[in-house]
Write a protein that holds these residues in place. Structure first.
Motif, mmCIF file in Angstrom:
data_model
loop_
_atom_site.group_PDB
_atom_site.id
_atom_site.type_symbol
_atom_site.label_atom_id
_atom_site.label_comp_id
_atom_site.label_asym_id
_atom_site.label_seq_id
_atom_site.Cartn_x
_atom_site.Cartn_y
_atom_site.Cartn_z
ATOM 1 N N ALA A 11 30.101 -15.838 20.436
ATOM 2 C CA ALA A 11 28.921 -16.344 19.727
ATOM 3 C C ALA A 11 27.793 -16.657 20.708
ATOM 4 C CB ALA A 11 29.296 -17.596 18.923
ATOM 5 N N GLN A 12 28.131 -17.309 21.835
ATOM 6 C CA GLN A 12 27.077 -17.669 22.787
ATOM 7 C C GLN A 12 26.519 -16.443 23.497
ATOM 8 O OE1 GLN A 12 28.050 -20.364 26.036
ATOM 9 N NE2 GLN A 12 26.035 -21.297 25.897
ATOM 10 N N MET A 13 27.365 -15.468 23.807
ATOM 11 C CA MET A 13 26.857 -14.246 24.445
ATOM 12 C C MET A 13 25.971 -13.462 23.480
ATOM 13 S SD MET A 13 29.889 -12.819 26.907
ATOM 14 C CE MET A 13 31.141 -12.717 25.650
ATOM 15 N N ASN A 14 26.321 -13.436 22.202
ATOM 16 C CA ASN A 14 25.456 -12.800 21.207
ATOM 17 C C ASN A 14 24.107 -13.511 21.123
ATOM 18 O OD1 ASN A 14 26.444 -10.425 19.674
ATOM 19 N ND2 ASN A 14 28.254 -11.712 19.415
ATOM 20 N N LEU A 15 24.142 -14.851 21.224
ATOM 21 C CA LEU A 15 22.883 -15.602 21.221
ATOM 22 C C LEU A 15 22.015 -15.193 22.409
ATOM 23 C CD1 LEU A 15 21.022 -17.890 20.206
ATOM 24 C CD2 LEU A 15 22.395 -19.482 21.560
ATOM 25 N N GLY A 16 22.634 -15.025 23.569
ATOM 26 C CA GLY A 16 21.881 -14.593 24.741
ATOM 27 C C GLY A 16 21.246 -13.228 24.561
ATOM 28 N N ILE A 17 22.002 -12.288 23.957
ATOM 29 C CA ILE A 17 21.453 -10.945 23.732
ATOM 30 C C ILE A 17 20.326 -10.993 22.696
ATOM 31 C CG2 ILE A 17 22.019 -8.618 22.937
ATOM 32 C CD1 ILE A 17 24.837 -9.048 24.013
ATOM 33 N N ILE A 18 20.463 -11.834 21.671
ATOM 34 C CA ILE A 18 19.405 -11.985 20.666
ATOM 35 C C ILE A 18 18.136 -12.540 21.307
ATOM 36 C CG2 ILE A 18 18.737 -13.274 18.592
ATOM 37 C CD1 ILE A 18 21.694 -13.052 17.720
ATOM 38 N N LEU A 19 18.302 -13.467 22.250
ATOM 39 C CA LEU A 19 17.126 -14.010 22.943
ATOM 40 C C LEU A 19 16.445 -12.941 23.793
ATOM 41 C CD1 LEU A 19 18.401 -17.554 24.009
ATOM 42 C CD2 LEU A 19 16.741 -16.991 22.246
ATOM 43 N N SER A 20 17.216 -11.969 24.298
ATOM 44 C CA SER A 20 16.580 -10.873 25.040
ATOM 45 C C SER A 20 15.679 -10.048 24.113
ATOM 46 C CB SER A 20 17.645 -9.979 25.688
ATOM 47 O OG SER A 20 18.317 -9.217 24.707
ATOM 48 N N TYR A 21 16.036 -9.971 22.835
ATOM 49 C CA TYR A 21 15.170 -9.287 21.869
ATOM 50 C C TYR A 21 13.854 -10.051 21.713
ATOM 51 C CZ TYR A 21 13.097 -8.237 17.344
ATOM 52 O OH TYR A 21 12.202 -7.940 16.340
ATOM 53 N N PHE A 22 13.932 -11.377 21.586
ATOM 54 C CA PHE A 22 12.705 -12.165 21.436
ATOM 55 C C PHE A 22 11.815 -12.051 22.672
ATOM 56 C CE2 PHE A 22 15.341 -14.346 18.221
ATOM 57 C CZ PHE A 22 14.457 -14.299 17.159
ATOM 58 N N ASN A 23 12.433 -11.974 23.847
ATOM 59 C CA ASN A 23 11.647 -11.756 25.070
ATOM 60 C C ASN A 23 10.947 -10.411 25.033
ATOM 61 O OD1 ASN A 23 11.853 -14.098 26.595
ATOM 62 N ND2 ASN A 23 13.780 -13.484 27.559
ATOM 63 N N ALA A 24 11.694 -9.374 24.718
ATOM 64 C CA ALA A 24 11.111 -8.025 24.681
ATOM 65 C C ALA A 24 10.028 -7.923 23.622
ATOM 66 C CB ALA A 24 12.212 -6.996 24.428
ATOM 67 N N ASN A 25 10.251 -8.542 22.482
ATOM 68 C CA ASN A 25 9.258 -8.502 21.414
ATOM 69 C C ASN A 25 7.995 -9.263 21.802
ATOM 70 O OD1 ASN A 25 8.494 -7.810 18.660
ATOM 71 N ND2 ASN A 25 8.671 -9.998 18.242
ATOM 72 N N PHE A 26 8.179 -10.404 22.479
ATOM 73 C CA PHE A 26 7.022 -11.222 22.871
ATOM 74 C C PHE A 26 6.178 -10.487 23.914
ATOM 75 C CE2 PHE A 26 4.987 -14.410 25.564
ATOM 76 C CZ PHE A 26 4.323 -15.179 24.620
ATOM 77 N N ARG B 32 6.075 -7.344 24.279
ATOM 78 C CA ARG B 32 5.761 -6.021 23.736
ATOM 79 C C ARG B 32 6.375 -4.900 24.569
ATOM 80 N NH1 ARG B 32 -0.615 -7.228 22.355
ATOM 81 N NH2 ARG B 32 -0.217 -8.849 20.798
ATOM 82 N N ASN B 33 7.637 -5.093 24.884
ATOM 83 C CA ASN B 33 8.377 -4.096 25.661
ATOM 84 C C ASN B 33 9.373 -3.417 24.719
ATOM 85 O OD1 ASN B 33 9.898 -2.629 27.484
ATOM 86 N ND2 ASN B 33 9.977 -4.274 29.005
ATOM 87 N N SER B 34 8.916 -2.388 24.066
ATOM 88 C CA SER B 34 9.761 -1.715 23.067
ATOM 89 C C SER B 34 10.947 -1.000 23.708
ATOM 90 C CB SER B 34 8.926 -0.712 22.259
ATOM 91 O OG SER B 34 8.348 0.249 23.121
ATOM 92 N N LEU B 35 10.812 -0.581 24.969
ATOM 93 C CA LEU B 35 11.928 0.089 25.639
ATOM 94 C C LEU B 35 13.136 -0.837 25.743
ATOM 95 C CD1 LEU B 35 10.266 2.081 28.582
ATOM 96 C CD2 LEU B 35 11.135 2.948 26.402
ATOM 97 N N ASN B 36 12.887 -2.114 26.047
ATOM 98 C CA ASN B 36 13.994 -3.060 26.170
ATOM 99 C C ASN B 36 14.660 -3.319 24.823
ATOM 100 O OD1 ASN B 36 13.704 -3.294 28.882
ATOM 101 N ND2 ASN B 36 12.823 -5.353 28.876
ATOM 102 N N ILE B 37 13.866 -3.211 23.743
ATOM 103 C CA ILE B 37 14.463 -3.424 22.412
ATOM 104 C C ILE B 37 15.381 -2.257 22.066
ATOM 105 C CG2 ILE B 37 13.991 -3.614 19.948
ATOM 106 C CD1 ILE B 37 11.389 -5.043 20.651
ATOM 107 N N TRP B 38 14.887 -1.026 22.228
ATOM 108 C CA TRP B 38 15.634 0.148 21.784
ATOM 109 C C TRP B 38 16.740 0.556 22.751
ATOM 110 C CZ3 TRP B 38 15.437 1.722 16.984
ATOM 111 C CH2 TRP B 38 14.292 1.422 16.229
ATOM 112 N N PHE B 39 16.539 0.323 24.032
ATOM 113 C CA PHE B 39 17.496 0.856 25.007
ATOM 114 C C PHE B 39 18.184 -0.238 25.826
ATOM 115 C CE2 PHE B 39 14.124 3.987 24.332
ATOM 116 C CZ PHE B 39 14.876 4.988 23.743
#
Length: 816
Positions: free
Chosen positions: A551-566, A568-575
């Protein structure tokens, strides 16, 4: 640091998820109002100045003389502090009085006080030296006088005896003389020598004069103050008889080498008595004078102590103002100072108000000019925290300061850190002890915050709210485990199980029958004390650790999405984000699902067998290990997704980065000329010029390869690392059980009051020392590792730098 600036009524609500938006500001200040302006900005504490004179040495800067003057005043204050500490006076650490002195008046005042104190000290030392000499002189007169009077008494008795007896009484070669008519005039010296040197002193005298001296020593009962060192020393009074000037010169040199103080002495008994009376009278006069000087010195030091904190704060403020002014650059006309620095966006209005107030108070005809600069330079990171959140933020910052506006793990650490600690420390008895110890710090925080504490105490006091949360969560997990100093309680109703017969109590759970509804909260107390307790709790805590870790590792990966979205790094979101979520949950997310299904269905399926043969023989039938319909197909799909996600993370991102680089710089050979005309755009021009450097595809590809391997291997190792929650929880429980059963219960079994008291004392010491101190520290460090390595490495770069504003509120925490 940052909590000092939070909580103001004029500030927007505190947001810890991302750091405050920052701006690079430029302030042009007229020289006549520069000091007042910087002072007001220091009181505001929301501007971090940049050093615009970095190429200059400290002595080449504009305000070097003023800093030297402040340094001299700081030296005088340190001298005052040393004198107060020697006198047993302690200046107050926190001052409630305001500083309204002028720095020039204070400089004169400090000079006068220092001169007066130095004069008092010099006079006191001179008087004390004279007093110590007179004390020693009086001792010499007493002891040597006793020696001469006893010698005179013996001589008068011997005159009445025969000449033969008189000749036999001669003791030394110095006094041997065959001709009684020939008289020899002997000289003598009297004084004091340190007792520890007296034997060596006597031997050296004997060797230097070849035995032609007569030495008499008498020990002084009490230690005397040595005039040279001012310390208490045990001494002997000595009288040396000699013959001739050569011997006298040798004796004088030896006395000087051994630190023996010599004093004049007269053989005449009347003159001795007269000398003792004169010395006693002078000692009485000196004592009165010394006491008056000490009283005057004490009053002066008390006056210094009353004002010390205000003086010290004023000097620190003045010195910090001139240090800041030295960071500002002079404009071409040398009538203005130009300042550049970082400030939060919300502080713009407050800074402008401070500038206007400074211009008005300094009667400046021209106000300061405030403008915002545009730059691509990375701003500092600033989180507005309070006394509760600051300690949690420090836990994150100890690993690395967040990059500007990067997602801050400190928000989640407030809950996850004490919770993971409590999973390892679960015992509501120990949790209550930890809570009571923390409440002492919390209820006395106003008093303790103004005191100098030891290193360990200060660290504990600073993290009092972290420990409070750890204690509360420990009480909760202790209730879940149903352990109070390892003893189970039926707090939430009776057990759901009873024994079928008397033999089942010592056998296994096979003899238990369920007679009631499942225990409403936590572990059923009947499990404790049975042979199945350890296998049952092992299975429960191990599976729970895996669930919490995934659960905590999934939370960390989800936060990486918020970083990439903030950013505006679409490469980090998709790949990066999507394949990482797929890979982690295809393996360990699926394992977590199996654990939950097994708990809900009560199945006897072997999860080890399922996970191992999912890789080794994915097409085999599951048989009795099947937990739900279509499980085999689901496993094949998940395994395929996990295999696909690895090249998904590795290959596309480097090639797409190369393509983006080529498209961005296609047709651009030189930077635009307009970029060099505006000073405010100079940082942008410098940044863009780096874009024309050759794109190293190999470096990018290798970096992505390392990142992919690290994530794939880390998904396994990090999940296994969360098993420390199970291991430490089990160790804590077993240690607590051993102390309870083998110490407390064993001692209580004896019908002896002394043994019971000793058992209780040993149990308390073991509980406090091992379980409440060492186990707390161990669980704290393991929870720290889980956050720094297993959680934060999924999204947190931590390569930023902290916002350190110029603020007077921070001066009191700085050491000289």
């Amino acid at each position: 640091m940052a909590e000092r600036h939070g909580g103001g009524g004029c500030c927007p609500p505190m947001d810890l998820f991302r750091s405050e938006p920052m701006q690079l500001v430029q302030i042009i200040i007229p020289i006549e109002s520069a000091h007042v302006t910087v002072s007001y900005l220091g009181e505001l504490g929301l501007v971090q100045f940049k050093d615009l004179n970095a190429e200059k040495s400290p002595f080449q800067r504009t305000y070097a003389a003023q800093i030297k003057k402040c340094g001299e005043m700081a030296r005088k204050l340190r001298f005052f502090k040393d004198q107060m500490l020697k006198a047993g006076l302690t200046p107050p650490i926190k001052s409630t009085r305001t500083v309204d002195n002028d720095i020039d008046d204070l400089e004169v005042k400090l000079g006068e006080v220092e001169a007066e104190l130095i004069e008092i000290n010099a006079n006191g030392e001179t008087l004390q030296h004279s007093y110590s000499e007179l004390v020693e002189y009086k001792l010499v007169l007493h002891k040597a006088g006793e020696f001469f009077s006893s010698a005179l008494h013996i001589a008068s008795q011997r005159e009445m005896e025969s000449h033969q007896t008189a000749e036999e009484s001669i003791e030394t070669p110095l006094l041997q003389e065959k001709d009684p008519l020939k008289q020899i005039k002997l000289g003598f010296l009297a004084g004091l020598v340190p007792r520890e040197k007296s034997m060596a002193f006597e031997r050296i005298l004997f060797r230097a004069t070849r035995g032609n001296v007569f030495l008499k020593q008498v020990a002084v009962e009490d230690p005397v103050t040595d005039p040279a060192s001012g310390e208490k020393v045990e001494k002997n009074v000595f009288v040396i008889f000699y013959s001739g000037e050569i011997a006298k010169n040798k004796i004088l040199k030896i006395c000087e080498a051994f630190g023996a103080n010599r004093y004049p002495f007269c053989e005449d008994m009347e003159k001795q008595a007269q000398g003792i009376a004169e010395v006693s009278e002078r000692l009485s006069e000196l004592k009165t004078t010394i006491d008056a000087g000490l009283l005057h010195r004490g009053n002066l030091l008390q006056t210094i102590g009353d004002n010390f904190e205000q003086w010290n704060l004023l000097v620190k403020k003045e010195k910090s103002i001139y240090h800041t002014l030295n960071m500002l650059s002079l404009d071409v006309t040398k009538k203005c100072l130009v300042a550049e620095g970082w400030s939060p966006v919300f502080a713009t209005k407050e800074i402008q108000e401070a500038l206007n107030r400074a211009a008005f108070d300094s009667n400046s005809q021209v106000g300061a000019i405030f403008q915002i600069l545009h730059t691509r330079e990375a701003p500092p990171t600033y989180f507005r925290t309070n006394k509760f959140t600051s300690a949690f933020q420090e836990i994150v910052d100890a690993y690395g300061v967040a990059k500007y506006q990067e997602a801050n793990p400190g928000v989640y650490t407030i809950v996850t850190f004490p919770f993971l600690f409590a999973v390892m420390f679960g015992d509501w008895g120990h949790g209550i002890c930890l809570l009571l110890a923390t409440l002492v710090f919390i209820f006395r925080e106003k008093k303790l915050s103004g005191q100098k504490l030891g290193d360990i105490t200060e660290m504990t006091f600073g993290g009092r709210y972290v420990i409070l949360m750890m204690a509360l969560f420990s009480i909760y997990t202790g209730l879940v485990y149903n352990e109070f100093f390892s003893v189970p309680f039926k707090l939430f109703g009776p057990s759901a199980y009873v024994c079928r017969d008397l033999s089942c109590r010592d056998a296994t759970t096979a003899g238990l029958i369920k007679v009631r509804e499942t225990y409403p909260f936590g572990v059923d107390p009947v499990w404790h004390g049975t042979r199945s307790e350890l296998p049952f709790l092992n299975s429960l805590k191990m599976k729970m650790s895996i669930l919490l870790g995934v659960a905590q590792m999934n939370l960390g990966i989800i936060l990486s999405y918020f970083n990439a979205n903030f950013f505006r790094n679409s490469l980090n979101i998709w790949f990066q984000f999507i394949p990482q979520v797929i890979f982690l949950n295809s393996l360990f997310g699926y394992l977590s699902l199996l654990i939950i299904v097994k708990w809900c269905t009560g199945s006897r399926a072997d999860l080890y067998h399922i996970m191992i043969y999912m890789f080794l023989s994915p097409t085999d039938e599951l048989g009795e290990n099947q937990l739900f319909p279509g499980q085999k197909t689901a496993q094949l799909v998940l395994l395929l997704l996990a295999l696909v996600s690895v090249p998904w993370m590795l290959l596309p991102k480097p090639f797409l980065l190369k393509k983006q680089h080529e498209e961005r710089h296609q047709g651009e050979s030189y930077p635009l000329l307009i970029q060099t005309t505006d000073d405010s755009l100079q940082p942008e021009a410098n940044h863009n010029s780096h874009g024309h450097e050759e794109f190293e595809f190999s470096e990018v590809f290798v970096h992505q390869l390392i990142h992919t391997i690290e994530f794939v291997l880390g998904a396994v190792s990090n999940t296994a690392s969360y098993l420390r929650l199970w291991a430490l929880s089990l160790a804590h429980s077993e240690l607590s059980s051993v102390f309870y059963e083998k110490v407390l219960m064993l001692a209580w079994g004896f019908n002896n009051v002394i043994i019971r008291i000793v058992g209780i004392i040993i149990f308390i010491c073991a509980t406090v020392g091992v379980l409440l101190v060492m186990e707390t520290l161990s669980a704290f460090l393991h929870a720290l590792r889980l956050h720094w390595v297993e959680f934060q490495n999924k999204f947190y770069e931590g390569d930023g730098y902290k916002f350190y504003p110029f603020s007077f509120t921070l001066l009191s925490d700085e050491d000289e």
